[in-house]
Write a protein that holds these residues in place. Structure first.
Motif, PDB file in Angstrom:
ATOM      1  N   LEU A  36       0.817  -1.214   0.000  1.00  0.00           N
ATOM      2  CA  LEU A  36       0.000   0.000   0.000  1.00  0.00           C
ATOM      3  C   LEU A  36       0.852   1.267   0.000  1.00  0.00           C
ATOM      4  CD1 LEU A  36      -2.851  -1.034   2.458  1.00  0.00           C
ATOM      5  CD2 LEU A  36      -3.048  -0.628  -0.001  1.00  0.00           C
ATOM      6  N   ARG A  37       1.924   1.300   0.821  1.00  0.00           N
ATOM      7  CA  ARG A  37       2.799   2.481   0.846  1.00  0.00           C
ATOM      8  C   ARG A  37       3.447   2.708  -0.518  1.00  0.00           C
ATOM      9  NH1 ARG A  37       3.240   1.074   6.254  1.00  0.00           N
ATOM     10  NH2 ARG A  37       4.899  -0.435   5.925  1.00  0.00           N
ATOM     11  N   ALA A  38       3.834   1.626  -1.195  1.00  0.00           N
ATOM     12  CA  ALA A  38       4.429   1.751  -2.537  1.00  0.00           C
ATOM     13  C   ALA A  38       3.400   2.328  -3.513  1.00  0.00           C
ATOM     14  CB  ALA A  38       4.933   0.396  -3.028  1.00  0.00           C
ATOM     15  N   ALA A  39       2.155   1.872  -3.419  1.00  0.00           N
ATOM     16  CA  ALA A  39       1.097   2.366  -4.307  1.00  0.00           C
ATOM     17  C   ALA A  39       0.822   3.850  -4.050  1.00  0.00           C
ATOM     18  CB  ALA A  39      -0.178   1.541  -4.116  1.00  0.00           C
ATOM     19  N   VAL A  40       0.854   4.262  -2.778  1.00  0.00           N
ATOM     20  CA  VAL A  40       0.653   5.677  -2.434  1.00  0.00           C
ATOM     21  C   VAL A  40       1.793   6.505  -3.006  1.00  0.00           C
ATOM     22  CG1 VAL A  40       0.646   7.329  -0.511  1.00  0.00           C
ATOM     23  CG2 VAL A  40      -0.751   5.252  -0.374  1.00  0.00           C
ATOM     24  N   LYS A  41       3.017   6.037  -2.801  1.00  0.00           N
ATOM     25  CA  LYS A  41       4.210   6.757  -3.269  1.00  0.00           C
ATOM     26  C   LYS A  41       4.201   6.907  -4.795  1.00  0.00           C
ATOM     27  CE  LYS A  41       9.235   6.732  -2.795  1.00  0.00           C
ATOM     28  NZ  LYS A  41      10.399   5.988  -2.307  1.00  0.00           N
ATOM     29  N   GLU A  42       3.780   5.838  -5.483  1.00  0.00           N
ATOM     30  CA  GLU A  42       3.750   5.854  -6.952  1.00  0.00           C
ATOM     31  C   GLU A  42       2.537   6.610  -7.496  1.00  0.00           C
ATOM     32  OE1 GLU A  42       3.911   1.696  -7.971  1.00  0.00           O
ATOM     33  OE2 GLU A  42       5.808   1.458  -6.887  1.00  0.00           O
ATOM     34  N   ASP A  55      -4.521   8.132   5.775  1.00  0.00           N
ATOM     35  CA  ASP A  55      -4.310   9.446   6.394  1.00  0.00           C
ATOM     36  C   ASP A  55      -5.182   9.647   7.633  1.00  0.00           C
ATOM     37  OD1 ASP A  55      -2.353  10.141   4.601  1.00  0.00           O
ATOM     38  OD2 ASP A  55      -3.628  11.467   3.399  1.00  0.00           O
ATOM     39  N   LYS A  56      -6.314   8.940   7.679  1.00  0.00           N
ATOM     40  CA  LYS A  56      -7.220   9.046   8.826  1.00  0.00           C
ATOM     41  C   LYS A  56      -6.954   7.938   9.857  1.00  0.00           C
ATOM     42  CE  LYS A  56     -10.704   9.591   5.725  1.00  0.00           C
ATOM     43  NZ  LYS A  56     -12.080   9.478   5.267  1.00  0.00           N
ATOM     44  N   GLY A  57      -5.989   7.061   9.565  1.00  0.00           N
ATOM     45  CA  GLY A  57      -5.713   5.951  10.476  1.00  0.00           C
ATOM     46  C   GLY A  57      -6.729   4.832  10.362  1.00  0.00           C
ATOM     47  N   GLU A  58      -7.475   4.810   9.249  1.00  0.00           N
ATOM     48  CA  GLU A  58      -8.496   3.780   9.037  1.00  0.00           C
ATOM     49  C   GLU A  58      -7.952   2.672   8.129  1.00  0.00           C
ATOM     50  OE1 GLU A  58     -11.880   5.853   7.471  1.00  0.00           O
ATOM     51  OE2 GLU A  58     -12.151   7.008   9.317  1.00  0.00           O
ATOM     52  N   LEU A  59      -8.609   1.511   8.181  1.00  0.00           N
ATOM     53  CA  LEU A  59      -8.211   0.393   7.332  1.00  0.00           C
ATOM     54  C   LEU A  59      -8.710   0.595   5.907  1.00  0.00           C
ATOM     55  CD1 LEU A  59      -8.926  -2.675   9.652  1.00  0.00           C
ATOM     56  CD2 LEU A  59      -6.745  -1.561   9.226  1.00  0.00           C
ATOM     57  N   VAL A  60      -7.903   0.177   4.944  1.00  0.00           N
ATOM     58  CA  VAL A  60      -8.284   0.218   3.533  1.00  0.00           C
ATOM     59  C   VAL A  60      -9.369  -0.854   3.327  1.00  0.00           C
ATOM     60  CG1 VAL A  60      -7.404  -0.082   1.180  1.00  0.00           C
ATOM     61  CG2 VAL A  60      -5.976   1.028   2.910  1.00  0.00           C
ATOM     62  N   PRO A  61     -10.411  -0.576   2.528  1.00  0.00           N
ATOM     63  CA  PRO A  61     -11.513  -1.540   2.358  1.00  0.00           C
ATOM     64  C   PRO A  61     -11.057  -2.935   1.905  1.00  0.00           C
ATOM     65  CG  PRO A  61     -12.084   0.574   1.373  1.00  0.00           C
ATOM     66  CD  PRO A  61     -10.635   0.656   1.771  1.00  0.00           C
ATOM     67  N   ASP A  62     -11.791  -3.924   2.395  1.00  0.00           N
ATOM     68  CA  ASP A  62     -11.467  -5.328   2.150  1.00  0.00           C
ATOM     69  C   ASP A  62     -11.289  -5.683   0.683  1.00  0.00           C
ATOM     70  OD1 ASP A  62     -11.492  -5.829   4.832  1.00  0.00           O
ATOM     71  OD2 ASP A  62     -13.354  -6.975   4.846  1.00  0.00           O
ATOM     72  N   GLU A  63     -12.230  -5.219  -0.178  1.00  0.00           N
ATOM     73  CA  GLU A  63     -12.170  -5.664  -1.573  1.00  0.00           C
ATOM     74  C   GLU A  63     -10.854  -5.253  -2.237  1.00  0.00           C
ATOM     75  OE1 GLU A  63     -14.638  -1.855  -1.463  1.00  0.00           O
ATOM     76  OE2 GLU A  63     -14.630  -3.733  -0.347  1.00  0.00           O
ATOM     77  N   ILE A  64     -10.305  -4.108  -1.854  1.00  0.00           N
ATOM     78  CA  ILE A  64      -9.030  -3.648  -2.431  1.00  0.00           C
ATOM     79  C   ILE A  64      -7.892  -4.552  -1.945  1.00  0.00           C
ATOM     80  CG2 ILE A  64      -7.352  -1.752  -2.469  1.00  0.00           C
ATOM     81  CD1 ILE A  64      -9.827   0.150  -2.251  1.00  0.00           C
ATOM     82  N   ILE A  65      -7.843  -4.766  -0.642  1.00  0.00           N
ATOM     83  CA  ILE A  65      -6.776  -5.578  -0.053  1.00  0.00           C
ATOM     84  C   ILE A  65      -6.853  -7.026  -0.538  1.00  0.00           C
ATOM     85  CG2 ILE A  65      -5.838  -6.475   2.121  1.00  0.00           C
ATOM     86  CD1 ILE A  65      -5.363  -3.495   1.794  1.00  0.00           C
TER      87      ILE A  65
END
Length: 187
Positions: A36-42, A55-65
């Motif tokens: 995820l950090r690599a995807a944000v950086k890119e 950025d809000k400290g929340e989990l990324v939705p399940d379907e993406i992960i």
């Protein structure tokens, strides 16, 4: 072949221990946080969506992960050597999706290593890391989210007879040694 999940709150040492085991035994280390950090950086589409939640400290939705993990578990190095999952699953629906994926791939899970570390130690560790997104408020929110959403996995994997709890505080080498013993590795 090693097929293991590392569980524990953010800052418990999952990444450190997962990398150590992965490198020593030549097993792919699959970190959703790193992906995820690599995807944000890119600045990828996934990265932009993920960043809003992170950025809000929340989990990324399940379907993406789940989509990311499914792609990664289908790759050749995983089929040959197994995997170490670090940061996934984080919720019961993710754990159930992982079970289904692994069944389809014919790769049952060997163990779930739970690194247990108390909240005050976590806050201290994460503040010391000095990441921009690691403010005390964000850290405490991440721990609250973790306790609400990830703690049920401890019961889930205990009932399946897969959970091994290890104290995540102490000497890094000793913690690695305990993990190796519990995975039946000869260290």
């Amino acid at each position: 072949m090693i097929r293991v999940v590392f569980l524990g709150p953010p800052g418990a040492g999952k990444g450190t221990q997962a990398v150590r085991i992965a490198e020593k035994y030549n097993v792919p280390h699959i970190s959703t946080g790193d992906i995820l950090r690599a995807a944000v950086k890119e600045g990828t589409e996934l990265g932009k969506i993920a960043k809003e939640y992170m950025d809000k400290g929340e989990l990324v939705p399940d379907e993406i992960i789940i989509g990311i993990i499914k792609d990664r578990l289908s790759q050749e190095d995983v089929k040959e050597n197994g995997f170490i999952l670090d940061g996934f699953p984080r919720t019961l629906p993710q754990a159930e999706a992982l079970d289904k994926m692994l069944e389809e791939l014919g790769m049952p899970l060997d163990k779930v290593i739970y690194l247990n570390v108390d909240d005050e130690e976590i806050v201290k560790r994460l503040l010391a890391r000095g990441r921009a997104d690691d403010t005390e408020d964000v850290i405490r929110n991440r721990l609250k989210v973790y306790r609400e959403q990830t703690s049920p996995l401890i019961d889930y994997y205990t009932k399946k007879g897969l959970l091994v709890e290890i104290n995540g505080v102490g000497d890094i080498d000793e913690i690695t040694k305990k993990i190796e013993e519990n995975l039946g590795l000869n260290g």
